[in-house]
Motif scaffolding. Structure first.
Motif, PDB file in Angstrom:
ATOM      1  N   GLY A   8       6.559   3.220  -7.382  1.00  0.00           N
ATOM      2  CA  GLY A   8       6.207   2.143  -6.575  1.00  0.00           C
ATOM      3  C   GLY A   8       4.784   1.832  -6.829  1.00  0.00           C
ATOM      4  N   ALA A   9       4.334   0.504  -7.169  1.00  0.00           N
ATOM      5  CA  ALA A   9       3.002   0.069  -7.435  1.00  0.00           C
ATOM      6  C   ALA A   9       2.547  -0.912  -6.346  1.00  0.00           C
ATOM      7  CB  ALA A   9       3.041  -0.725  -8.738  1.00  0.00           C
ATOM      8  N   LYS A  34       7.176  -6.655  -9.322  1.00  0.00           N
ATOM      9  CA  LYS A  34       5.804  -6.972  -9.669  1.00  0.00           C
ATOM     10  C   LYS A  34       4.862  -5.895  -8.779  1.00  0.00           C
ATOM     11  CE  LYS A  34       4.813 -11.023  -7.841  1.00  0.00           C
ATOM     12  NZ  LYS A  34       4.568 -12.585  -7.709  1.00  0.00           N
ATOM     13  N   ASP A  35       3.764  -5.856  -9.259  1.00  0.00           N
ATOM     14  CA  ASP A  35       2.870  -4.670  -8.492  1.00  0.00           C
ATOM     15  C   ASP A  35       2.621  -5.353  -7.168  1.00  0.00           C
ATOM     16  OD1 ASP A  35       2.698  -3.317 -10.936  1.00  0.00           O
ATOM     17  OD2 ASP A  35       0.485  -3.550 -11.039  1.00  0.00           O
ATOM     18  N   GLY A  36       2.464  -4.493  -6.199  1.00  0.00           N
ATOM     19  CA  GLY A  36       1.964  -5.202  -4.734  1.00  0.00           C
ATOM     20  C   GLY A  36       2.682  -4.636  -3.736  1.00  0.00           C
ATOM     21  N   GLU A  54     -12.557 -14.240   1.097  1.00  0.00           N
ATOM     22  CA  GLU A  54     -11.350 -15.105   0.523  1.00  0.00           C
ATOM     23  C   GLU A  54     -10.480 -14.008  -0.417  1.00  0.00           C
ATOM     24  OE1 GLU A  54     -12.341 -18.281  -1.847  1.00  0.00           O
ATOM     25  OE2 GLU A  54     -13.374 -19.357  -0.209  1.00  0.00           O
ATOM     26  N   GLU A  55     -10.244 -12.981   0.235  1.00  0.00           N
ATOM     27  CA  GLU A  55      -9.575 -11.759  -0.098  1.00  0.00           C
ATOM     28  C   GLU A  55      -7.737 -12.141   0.145  1.00  0.00           C
ATOM     29  OE1 GLU A  55      -9.010  -9.733  -2.738  1.00  0.00           O
ATOM     30  OE2 GLU A  55     -10.127  -8.088  -1.899  1.00  0.00           O
ATOM     31  N   SER A  56      -7.074 -12.294  -0.703  1.00  0.00           N
ATOM     32  CA  SER A  56      -5.675 -12.315  -0.667  1.00  0.00           C
ATOM     33  C   SER A  56      -5.048 -11.122  -1.052  1.00  0.00           C
ATOM     34  CB  SER A  56      -5.093 -13.546  -1.226  1.00  0.00           C
ATOM     35  OG  SER A  56      -5.024 -13.343  -2.555  1.00  0.00           O
ATOM     36  N   LEU A  60      -6.592  -8.535  -4.159  1.00  0.00           N
ATOM     37  CA  LEU A  60      -6.671  -7.319  -4.123  1.00  0.00           C
ATOM     38  C   LEU A  60      -6.046  -6.351  -5.043  1.00  0.00           C
ATOM     39  CD1 LEU A  60      -8.034  -5.151  -2.339  1.00  0.00           C
ATOM     40  CD2 LEU A  60      -6.150  -5.295  -0.580  1.00  0.00           C
ATOM     41  N   ILE A  61      -4.577  -6.749  -4.898  1.00  0.00           N
ATOM     42  CA  ILE A  61      -3.449  -5.817  -5.785  1.00  0.00           C
ATOM     43  C   ILE A  61      -4.114  -5.995  -7.196  1.00  0.00           C
ATOM     44  CG2 ILE A  61      -1.513  -7.077  -6.544  1.00  0.00           C
ATOM     45  CD1 ILE A  61      -1.748  -4.218  -4.217  1.00  0.00           C
ATOM     46  N   ASN A  62      -4.456  -7.207  -7.708  1.00  0.00           N
ATOM     47  CA  ASN A  62      -4.685  -7.226  -8.986  1.00  0.00           C
ATOM     48  C   ASN A  62      -6.077  -6.426  -9.507  1.00  0.00           C
ATOM     49  OD1 ASN A  62      -2.702  -9.146  -9.709  1.00  0.00           O
ATOM     50  ND2 ASN A  62      -4.125 -10.974  -9.512  1.00  0.00           N
ATOM     51  N   ARG A  63      -6.867  -6.485  -8.716  1.00  0.00           N
ATOM     52  CA  ARG A  63      -7.955  -5.334  -8.696  1.00  0.00           C
ATOM     53  C   ARG A  63      -7.700  -3.911  -8.530  1.00  0.00           C
ATOM     54  NH1 ARG A  63     -10.785  -8.570  -4.984  1.00  0.00           N
ATOM     55  NH2 ARG A  63     -11.345  -6.519  -3.846  1.00  0.00           N
ATOM     56  N   MET A  64      -6.668  -3.650  -7.825  1.00  0.00           N
ATOM     57  CA  MET A  64      -6.290  -2.163  -7.641  1.00  0.00           C
ATOM     58  C   MET A  64      -5.576  -1.911  -8.832  1.00  0.00           C
ATOM     59  SD  MET A  64      -4.756  -1.651  -3.850  1.00  0.00           S
ATOM     60  CE  MET A  64      -5.785  -1.671  -2.448  1.00  0.00           C
ATOM     61  N   SER A  65      -4.720  -2.832  -9.400  1.00  0.00           N
ATOM     62  CA  SER A  65      -3.924  -2.707 -10.448  1.00  0.00           C
ATOM     63  C   SER A  65      -4.769  -2.315 -11.667  1.00  0.00           C
ATOM     64  CB  SER A  65      -3.010  -3.906 -10.607  1.00  0.00           C
ATOM     65  OG  SER A  65      -1.859  -3.400 -11.625  1.00  0.00           O
TER      66      SER A  65
END
Ligand code: NAP
Length: 326
Positions: A8-9, A34-36, A54-56, A60-65
């Motif tokens: 799980g991502a 997809k991640d998230g 403006e965090e969506s 957020l998930i793109n940065r975590m990934s």
């Protein structure tokens, strides 16, 4: 063989990946799509520390990934179909490949049950929500509707009265399923209204929720509820059940109502197998708690590897096949 396989991502899996990667553990994240996870359907996030501007969900998930990948974490898109968790070497069988690891972190998440009506998917995050803690503040002084009649629906309806000017609970029967004590609180709250014997048939709007078609299940009568002209929109919060993605772990790991049981260190009943995020039994399912679970699980996975002998000779003398429950 990997040190850690993470299933799980979402925020839990990616946080586990970040911590495992920084700890120099060879790590693989297996994600089926997809991640998230659920967070990617969240338009705005204002309750994760540091998410001010403006965090969506997707940002957020793109940065975590990216952060997990930066520390050497590998990722594959594959679907887990079966597994052997009890031995010292964990085997995870997916549709495309079979993977092996010393430890496994299950972070497969959970998802809300959907109404399943036209417009629901398109308007999710644009008026339709499955999380009052996440989205209530966006409906300050608006009208909101809550769908469902269980503990979650009624408790969240009461919570929403702190924000919305009017809350209407839509339930398919004329009697709530929620615990009597919770019902009484709702009946006493002047901001909570009830629409009995009613189901939602359609959610409508062009980029934002503007109206909703409901049907009385006894009379068959349909009604279109339209947003107040000055508001332009209203909220629909759906609480008709929540389903952990735990079907494949049934019978292999201890669960309660489909959620994996862990201790405070994310240990499951099987040694070397941890669970993190929404899939485990817990009181608050949010990004922040998922991330915390992931960090703890990864650190504990590292300690478990240190404490166990994975030398070739040890595995050869049967260590890889032993029954390894707690
Ligand atoms: P739940 O108890 O399963 O209730 C789901 C509600 O949604 C029911 O009222 C059900 O109607 C309705 N529903 C189901 N499918 C529907 C559909 N397709 N269309 C319209 N309505 C539908 O779920 P929950 O409220 O999420 O609670 C889950 C578990 O967590 C429960 O065991 C609950 O006790 C527990 N929980 C406890 C607390 C607490 O103790 N404070 C708080 C939250 C949750 P019917 O009644 O007609 O079946």
């Amino acid at each position: 063989m990997y040190d850690v396989i993470i299933i799980g991502a979402g925020p839990a899996g990616l946080s586990a990946g970040l911590y495992a990667g920084r700890d120099k553990l060879s790590t693989l994240i297996i994600e089926k799509a997809k991640d998230g996870g659920q967070i990617v359907i969240t338009a705005e996030i204002e309750n994760y520390p540091g998410s001010i501007l403006e965090e969506s969900g997707p940002t957020l998930i793109n940065r975590m990934s990216a952060q997990a990948t930066k520390f050497g974490v590998e990722k594959v898109i594959d679907t887990v179909v079966d597994m052997e968790l009890e031995g010292k070497i964990k085997i995870i069988r997916c549709k495309k490949e079979t993977y092996e690891a010393k430890t496994v972190i299950i972070a497969a998440g959970a998802s809300p049950v959907l109404i399943g009506c036209p417009g629901e998917k398109e308007l999710t995050g644009k008026g339709v929500s499955y999380c009052a803690t996440c989205d209530a503040a966006f409906f300050e002084d608006f009208e909101v509707y809550v769908v469902g009649g269980g503990d979650s629906a009624v408790e969240e309806a009461i919570y929403l009265t702190k924000f919305a000017r009017k809350v209407t609970l839509i339930h398919r029967r004329n009697e709530l399923r929620a615990a009597k004590s919770i019902q009484e609180k709702a009946f006493r709250n002047p901001k909570v209204n009830f629409m009995w014997d009613t189901v939602v048939r359609e959610l409508r709007g062009d980029g934002i929720l503007e109206s909703m078609v409901v049907e009385n299940v006894k009379t068959g009568e349909r009604l279109e509820i339209v947003a107040d002209e000055n508001d332009g929109t209203f909220g629909v919060f759906v609480f008709i059940g929540f389903k952990p993605a735990s079907d494949i772990f049934q019978g292999k790991i201890d669960m309660q109502d489909g959620y994996i049981i862990t201790d405070d260190n994310m240990n499951t009943n099987i040694k070397g197998v941890f669970a993190a995020g929404d899939i485990r039994v817990k009181s608050l399912r949010q990004v922040i708690t998922a991330a915390a679970d992931g960090a703890i699980a990864a650190v504990q996975a590292g300690r478990y590897i240190e404490d166990n002998d994975y030398s070739f000779t040890n595995l050869l003398v049967g260590g890889g096949l032993e029954n390894d429950t707690m």
